[in-house]
Design a protein around this motif. Structure first.
Motif, PDB file in Angstrom:
ATOM      1  N   ARG A   1       0.837  -1.212   0.000  1.00  0.00           N
ATOM      2  CA  ARG A   1       0.000   0.000   0.000  1.00  0.00           C
ATOM      3  C   ARG A   1       0.865   1.252   0.000  1.00  0.00           C
ATOM      4  O   ARG A   1       0.453   2.310  -0.456  1.00  0.00           O
TER       5      ARG A   1
ATOM      6  N   GLN B   1       1.992   1.921  -3.510  1.00  0.00           N
ATOM      7  CA  GLN B   1       0.821   2.455  -4.234  1.00  0.00           C
ATOM      8  C   GLN B   1       0.616   3.939  -3.936  1.00  0.00           C
ATOM      9  O   GLN B   1       0.452   4.760  -4.853  1.00  0.00           O
TER      10      GLN B   1
ATOM     11  N   LEU C   1      -6.983   0.559  -7.475  1.00  0.00           N
ATOM     12  CA  LEU C   1      -6.571   1.188  -6.212  1.00  0.00           C
ATOM     13  C   LEU C   1      -7.682   2.071  -5.629  1.00  0.00           C
ATOM     14  O   LEU C   1      -7.645   2.431  -4.460  1.00  0.00           O
TER      15      LEU C   1
ATOM     16  N   SER D   1      -9.125   0.463  -2.685  1.00  0.00           N
ATOM     17  CA  SER D   1      -8.170   0.051  -1.638  1.00  0.00           C
ATOM     18  C   SER D   1      -8.754   0.324  -0.258  1.00  0.00           C
ATOM     19  O   SER D   1      -9.581   1.215  -0.075  1.00  0.00           O
TER      20      SER D   1
ATOM     21  N   VAL E   1      -4.294   5.744  -0.236  1.00  0.00           N
ATOM     22  CA  VAL E   1      -4.109   5.139  -1.564  1.00  0.00           C
ATOM     23  C   VAL E   1      -5.269   5.542  -2.478  1.00  0.00           C
ATOM     24  O   VAL E   1      -5.073   5.950  -3.624  1.00  0.00           O
ATOM     25  N   ARG E   2      -6.512   5.425  -1.944  1.00  0.00           N
ATOM     26  CA  ARG E   2      -7.694   5.787  -2.750  1.00  0.00           C
ATOM     27  C   ARG E   2      -7.590   7.239  -3.224  1.00  0.00           C
ATOM     28  O   ARG E   2      -7.841   7.565  -4.374  1.00  0.00           O
TER      29      ARG E   2
END
Length: 592
Positions: A147, A150, A182, A185, A190-191
């Motif tokens: 994560r 990402q 993502l 996620s 991350v989102r």
């Protein structure tokens, strides 16, 4: 001295022959620099960066040592922009990108975190991400590792995607497919970073927008995911960014503008978000209007200046106007003009706003520019270099009196104690025709500020003589017209002060002495019923008769013949102490 000595000790430990001691030295350095900008700056000056980069790239270094070096470099990058410049000068980016080829995930994450910090700095050129063609595909491959990879990679992409060329490179390397999943996620960060990536990829890009419409994530179309992210229970940042994505898709024709499910929701929520931001900016503008402590608190609130500056480029005119008002309110602080406004380079987006905006925004933005051009403001220099003179001269021709006032006011501040070149630029760009149009403007404020500009232009002897040698005839004409006209005391006082400045020139004096009409007017105002005008006329006389200057005897004789000495004797008996003193001082020039 103590800090420098301890800093040197940290750097010396990096050269210890025992790898274990080097590792411990790097760990101690990491703990010492956290939140300590002074320590960071000292370590950079003492040469810590090249050594840390060497250790980071050495095959013999342990993975733990490499990771700790990346962490320390990341911490140094979190200091000032100068720190980032120093790191870039040491070629940190190729070294960190090389580190991404390591099999060790913790080291990869540390390198990415440092790269994220460097690439999000305004001093880092985005192009450095695209120099090596193998970097983008490798970053795409690392997206699946954790994560953290990402979050950091998406943040790097969203900051380094500037314009269609970058969009195309990322798109061709599968950014849409690699980043789409993502958005679901479990990590909010991350989102959010993935969402920001889509907003920069889709910006003014029909190809990306058309592709996004058909992308499925867990059986759901991407536009539907964006709509869900618009819901009230989501953070404002997420609502705004997803609204941007949908807006760009609508503009590209990828979504029908009559699609109620999206457009009504978009319109409503975007309007709501805009209203919230507008209200917040308005509130801060009111709070900071007259209180220095409150201004300081507003500016010291985390990310506040960034948010307000971002507001200057909002699509909503009302939000832009509220953001400009807020900055205008904060720009009343001398302290903030010298610090925060410079740190955030507020002048750059402000100049952009001034290029093309409705009058209501222009009025506030130009008023704020007047503050940024005060002589103690560090923004004055870069504003001048960015073509402000032409822009402000353009404002003086506006039909809106408020814009004319602000344009001439800003030029007046710009001319204060300025170099000859700046004054010449102002006169050339403004043109004497426009200057005299402004001197006959029906708006009193415009007239007063134009006189203020003229007074600032005609200061310091070499400048006075230079300007009067090229524009003397027209300036004397304008002065005569104003002194003869139906103007209030303040206007006439300013005009006499301009004459006093001309009288202070070396060669410019002659333009007064050879103009009997002007001399009669000065004599008339010496005997005026208003002390302010008498004092201003006295300044003219004092500068003309000053003993130590060439030709003073001839000037004194001519003025005596006109009856000036008799008036000086009368004024030396004046009940006004200031006027009385000035008259006595002038009489001494005759006696010396």
């Amino acid at each position: 001295m103590e800090v420098t000595a301890s800093s040197r000790h940290y750097v010396d430990r990096l050269f210890d022959p025992d790898p274990q001691k080097v590792l411990q030295g790097v760990i101690d350095m990491k703990n010492a620099v956290i939140g300590n900008n002074k320590q960071k700056a000292n370590l950079i000056v003492l040469g810590a960066v090249p050594r840390l980069l060497y250790l980071l790239q050495q095959e013999t270094s342990s993975t733990e040592l490499k990771t700790e070096c990346a962490v320390v470099l990341g911490s140094l990058a979190m200091g000032t922009e100068n720190n980032v410049k120093s790191l870039l000068d040491c070629h940190i980016i190729p070294a960190l990108l090389q580190g991404l080829l390591s099999p060790d995930l913790k080291f990869i994450e540390a390198c990415l975190r440092c790269l994220r910090t460097i690439f999000t700095s305004p001093v880092t050129p985005e192009e450095l991400l695209y120099t090596d063609a193998t970097v983008i595909p490798h970053l795409m491959a690392l997206l699946s590792r954790s994560r953290y990879t990402q979050e950091y990679i998406c943040q790097i992409f969203s900051h380094c995607c500037k314009g269609p060329d970058h969009q195309t490179i990322l798109f061709n390397h599968g950014a849409v497919q690699n980043i789409a999943h993502l958005l679901t996620s479990l990590s909010y960060k991350v989102r959010m970073q993935a969402l920001k990536c889509f907003s920069v990829l889709a910006f003014e890009n029909p190809q990306v927008s058309m592709t996004l419409v058909n992308v499925l994530v867990d059986g759901e179309l991407l536009p539907q995911i964006f709509v869900k992210m618009l819901q009230r229970d989501k953070p404002i940042e997420m609502q705004l960014t997803s609204a941007k994505c949908l807006t760009y898709m609508c503009r590209a024709g990828a979504i029908r503008t009559d699609d109620n499910c999206i457009v009504l929701k978009l319109d409503h929520d975007l309007k709501h978000a805009h209203e919230l931001r507008q209200a917040a900016f308005k509130l801060y503008a009111s709070l900071g209007a007259n209180d220095e402590d409150i201004r300081k608190k507003i500016i010291e609130t985390e990310n506040m200046m960034d948010r307000i500056v971002t507001g200057l480029s909002e699509s909503s005119v009302k939000v832009r106007l509220a953001a400009v008002r807020c900055l205008h309110s904060l720009s009343r602080s001398v302290q903030q003009l010298r610090t925060s406004f410079q740190d955030h380079a507020v002048w750059k987006p402000l100049m952009k706003v001034l290029q093309n905006a409705p009058d209501e925004i222009l009025v506030v933005a130009s008023s704020m520019l007047c503050n940024l051009l005060l002589e103690f403001s560090p923004s004055k220099e870069p504003i001048l270099e960015s073509g402000a003179v032409e822009l402000l001269c353009g404002l003086t021709q506006s039909e809106n009196p408020a814009l004319r006032v602000n344009g001439i006011w800003a030029l007046m501040n710009m001319a204060f104690q300025a170099e000859q070149k700046i004054k010449a630029d102002i006169l050339r760009s403004l043109s004497t025709e426009q200057l005299f149009r402004l001197l006959s403007d029906s708006d009193l404020n415009v007239l007063m500020k134009t006189l203020g500009l003229l007074r600032n232009l005609l200061s310091t002897r070499p400048h006075i003589d230079k300007i009067m040698s090229t524009h003397g005839k027209q300036i004397m004409q304008a002065v005569t017209l104003i002194l003869e006209g139906e103007h209030n005391i303040e206007v006439k006082e300013q005009t006499l002060c301009i004459l006093a400045n001309i009288a202070d020139g070396t060669t410019a004096k002659d333009l007064i002495m050879t103009n009997d009409d002007i001399l009669q007017k000065i004599k008339y105002y010496m005997g005026h019923s208003h002390v302010k005008l008498q004092l201003a006329a006295m300044f003219c006389i004092s500068n003309l008769i000053w003993n130590e200057e060439e030709g003073s005897q001839e000037r004194q004789d001519k003025l005596r013949d006109m009856g000036i000495v008799d008036i000086l004797h009368k004024l030396s008996q004046s009940p006004d102490s200031n006027l009385c003193d000035k008259a006595k001082m002038a009489l001494q020039q005759y006696l010396a």
